[in-house]
Design a protein around this motif. Structure first.
Motif, PDB file in Angstrom:
ATOM      1  N   HIS A  32       1.163  -4.372  -2.648  1.00 27.08           N
ATOM      2  CA  HIS A  32       2.191  -3.429  -3.077  1.00 27.08           C
ATOM      3  C   HIS A  32       2.442  -2.404  -1.981  1.00 27.08           C
ATOM      4  O   HIS A  32       1.495  -1.855  -1.403  1.00 27.08           O
ATOM      5  CB  HIS A  32       1.778  -2.724  -4.373  1.00 27.08           C
ATOM      6  CG  HIS A  32       1.706  -3.663  -5.521  1.00 27.08           C
ATOM      7  ND1 HIS A  32       2.818  -4.128  -6.169  1.00 27.08           N
ATOM      8  CD2 HIS A  32       0.653  -4.251  -6.118  1.00 27.08           C
ATOM      9  CE1 HIS A  32       2.449  -4.959  -7.131  1.00 27.08           C
ATOM     10  NE2 HIS A  32       1.145  -5.051  -7.110  1.00 27.08           N
ATOM     11  N   ILE A  33       3.698  -2.159  -1.698  1.00 29.35           N
ATOM     12  CA  ILE A  33       4.078  -1.166  -0.700  1.00 29.35           C
ATOM     13  C   ILE A  33       3.989   0.216  -1.345  1.00 29.35           C
ATOM     14  O   ILE A  33       4.546   0.441  -2.416  1.00 29.35           O
ATOM     15  CB  ILE A  33       5.501  -1.433  -0.178  1.00 29.35           C
ATOM     16  CG1 ILE A  33       5.549  -2.808   0.508  1.00 29.35           C
ATOM     17  CG2 ILE A  33       5.938  -0.327   0.779  1.00 29.35           C
ATOM     18  CD1 ILE A  33       6.949  -3.263   0.867  1.00 29.35           C
ATOM     19  N   ARG A  34       3.264   1.114  -0.691  1.00 35.44           N
ATOM     20  CA  ARG A  34       3.065   2.464  -1.214  1.00 35.44           C
ATOM     21  C   ARG A  34       4.057   3.438  -0.593  1.00 35.44           C
ATOM     22  O   ARG A  34       4.525   3.235   0.530  1.00 35.44           O
ATOM     23  CB  ARG A  34       1.645   2.938  -0.897  1.00 35.44           C
ATOM     24  CG  ARG A  34       0.558   1.997  -1.409  1.00 35.44           C
ATOM     25  CD  ARG A  34      -0.767   2.331  -0.786  1.00 35.44           C
ATOM     26  NE  ARG A  34      -0.665   2.190   0.678  1.00 35.44           N
ATOM     27  CZ  ARG A  34      -1.683   2.237   1.500  1.00 35.44           C
ATOM     28  NH1 ARG A  34      -2.890   2.449   1.054  1.00 35.44           N
ATOM     29  NH2 ARG A  34      -1.516   2.098   2.798  1.00 35.44           N
ATOM     30  N   PHE A  35       4.356   4.494  -1.310  1.00 37.03           N
ATOM     31  CA  PHE A  35       5.227   5.546  -0.785  1.00 37.03           C
ATOM     32  C   PHE A  35       4.684   6.089   0.528  1.00 37.03           C
ATOM     33  O   PHE A  35       5.424   6.338   1.482  1.00 37.03           O
ATOM     34  CB  PHE A  35       5.374   6.669  -1.824  1.00 37.03           C
ATOM     35  CG  PHE A  35       6.225   7.811  -1.357  1.00 37.03           C
ATOM     36  CD1 PHE A  35       7.614   7.724  -1.409  1.00 37.03           C
ATOM     37  CD2 PHE A  35       5.651   8.959  -0.849  1.00 37.03           C
ATOM     38  CE1 PHE A  35       8.407   8.773  -0.959  1.00 37.03           C
ATOM     39  CE2 PHE A  35       6.439  10.017  -0.400  1.00 37.03           C
ATOM     40  CZ  PHE A  35       7.822   9.912  -0.459  1.00 37.03           C
ATOM     41  N   PRO A  47      10.543   1.102  -2.462  1.00 31.91           N
ATOM     42  CA  PRO A  47       9.418   0.463  -3.151  1.00 31.91           C
ATOM     43  C   PRO A  47       9.497  -1.049  -2.986  1.00 31.91           C
ATOM     44  O   PRO A  47      10.535  -1.588  -2.609  1.00 31.91           O
ATOM     45  CB  PRO A  47       9.636   0.863  -4.607  1.00 31.91           C
ATOM     46  CG  PRO A  47      11.124   0.966  -4.744  1.00 31.91           C
ATOM     47  CD  PRO A  47      11.607   1.467  -3.407  1.00 31.91           C
ATOM     48  N   GLY A  48       8.417  -1.708  -3.295  1.00 32.45           N
ATOM     49  CA  GLY A  48       8.414  -3.159  -3.222  1.00 32.45           C
ATOM     50  C   GLY A  48       7.016  -3.712  -3.094  1.00 32.45           C
ATOM     51  O   GLY A  48       6.024  -2.999  -3.211  1.00 32.45           O
ATOM     52  N   ARG A  53      11.997   6.146   6.745  1.00 29.98           N
ATOM     53  CA  ARG A  53      11.894   5.430   5.468  1.00 29.98           C
ATOM     54  C   ARG A  53      11.646   3.929   5.634  1.00 29.98           C
ATOM     55  O   ARG A  53      11.996   3.131   4.791  1.00 29.98           O
ATOM     56  CB  ARG A  53      13.097   5.719   4.577  1.00 29.98           C
ATOM     57  CG  ARG A  53      13.264   7.207   4.297  1.00 29.98           C
ATOM     58  CD  ARG A  53      14.331   7.552   3.310  1.00 29.98           C
ATOM     59  NE  ARG A  53      14.178   6.933   2.008  1.00 29.98           N
ATOM     60  CZ  ARG A  53      13.391   7.379   1.025  1.00 29.98           C
ATOM     61  NH1 ARG A  53      12.671   8.452   1.207  1.00 29.98           N
ATOM     62  NH2 ARG A  53      13.339   6.754  -0.127  1.00 29.98           N
ATOM     63  N   HIS A  54      11.061   3.554   6.767  1.00 33.32           N
ATOM     64  CA  HIS A  54      10.607   2.187   6.985  1.00 33.32           C
ATOM     65  C   HIS A  54       9.098   2.171   6.794  1.00 33.32           C
ATOM     66  O   HIS A  54       8.428   3.167   7.046  1.00 33.32           O
ATOM     67  CB  HIS A  54      10.881   1.718   8.421  1.00 33.32           C
ATOM     68  CG  HIS A  54      12.304   1.834   8.827  1.00 33.32           C
ATOM     69  ND1 HIS A  54      12.693   2.569   9.919  1.00 33.32           N
ATOM     70  CD2 HIS A  54      13.437   1.320   8.294  1.00 33.32           C
ATOM     71  CE1 HIS A  54      14.001   2.493  10.054  1.00 33.32           C
ATOM     72  NE2 HIS A  54      14.481   1.746   9.073  1.00 33.32           N
ATOM     73  N   VAL A  55       8.555   1.050   6.379  1.00 36.55           N
ATOM     74  CA  VAL A  55       7.095   0.922   6.327  1.00 36.55           C
ATOM     75  C   VAL A  55       6.604   0.914   7.773  1.00 36.55           C
ATOM     76  O   VAL A  55       7.085   0.139   8.600  1.00 36.55           O
ATOM     77  CB  VAL A  55       6.677  -0.358   5.588  1.00 36.55           C
ATOM     78  CG1 VAL A  55       5.178  -0.565   5.669  1.00 36.55           C
ATOM     79  CG2 VAL A  55       7.118  -0.284   4.125  1.00 36.55           C
ATOM     80  N   ALA A 105      -0.230  -3.409   9.396  1.00 40.77           N
ATOM     81  CA  ALA A 105      -1.518  -3.936   9.865  1.00 40.77           C
ATOM     82  C   ALA A 105      -2.549  -3.894   8.739  1.00 40.77           C
ATOM     83  O   ALA A 105      -3.387  -4.803   8.614  1.00 40.77           O
ATOM     84  CB  ALA A 105      -2.001  -3.144  11.076  1.00 40.77           C
ATOM     85  N   GLU A 106      -2.494  -2.871   7.886  1.00 42.63           N
ATOM     86  CA  GLU A 106      -3.403  -2.802   6.735  1.00 42.63           C
ATOM     87  C   GLU A 106      -3.127  -3.932   5.744  1.00 42.63           C
ATOM     88  O   GLU A 106      -4.046  -4.458   5.125  1.00 42.63           O
ATOM     89  CB  GLU A 106      -3.268  -1.454   6.030  1.00 42.63           C
ATOM     90  CG  GLU A 106      -3.820  -0.297   6.828  1.00 42.63           C
ATOM     91  CD  GLU A 106      -3.546   1.056   6.172  1.00 42.63           C
ATOM     92  OE1 GLU A 106      -2.795   1.122   5.172  1.00 42.63           O
ATOM     93  OE2 GLU A 106      -4.086   2.051   6.665  1.00 42.63           O
TER      94      GLU A 106
END
Length: 91
Positions: free
Chosen positions: A19-22, A79-80, A29-31, A37-38
């Protein structure tokens, strides 16, 4: 040894949902690349422990990650969620 096409989804034998976290976002606003890497670390760890379990060993067996190469192909956004694929290419 046959070359594996790592751009194909069916080349991977193990999948880990993440899950992508805030908090994974950068100022644009990009991951960010550290968060990505995590995600790979989470998948690699799950994969290695599944292999250890299938081999009948316990989790006290150690392994070494000698090299990591990441080719960033697309941006991720919150989110995603993502599925991270893993496979063994050689020993």
């Amino acid at each position: 040894m046959t070359e594996v096409d790592l751009s194909r989804r069916d080349s991977y034998t193990h999948w880990t949902p993440v899950h992508i976290r805030f908090a994974d976002m950068d100022i644009l606003r990009h991951v960010n690349n550290v968060a990505q890497a995590e995600y790979f670390e989470a998948s690699r760890t799950a994969f290695v422990y599944d292999v250890i379990k299938l081999a009948g060993m316990d989790k006290t067996n150690e392994f070494v990650l000698a090299r990591v190469v990441i080719d960033f192909l697309k941006e991720l956004h919150y989110p995603g969620s993502v599925e991270v694929g893993a496979r063994l290419t050689r020993l």
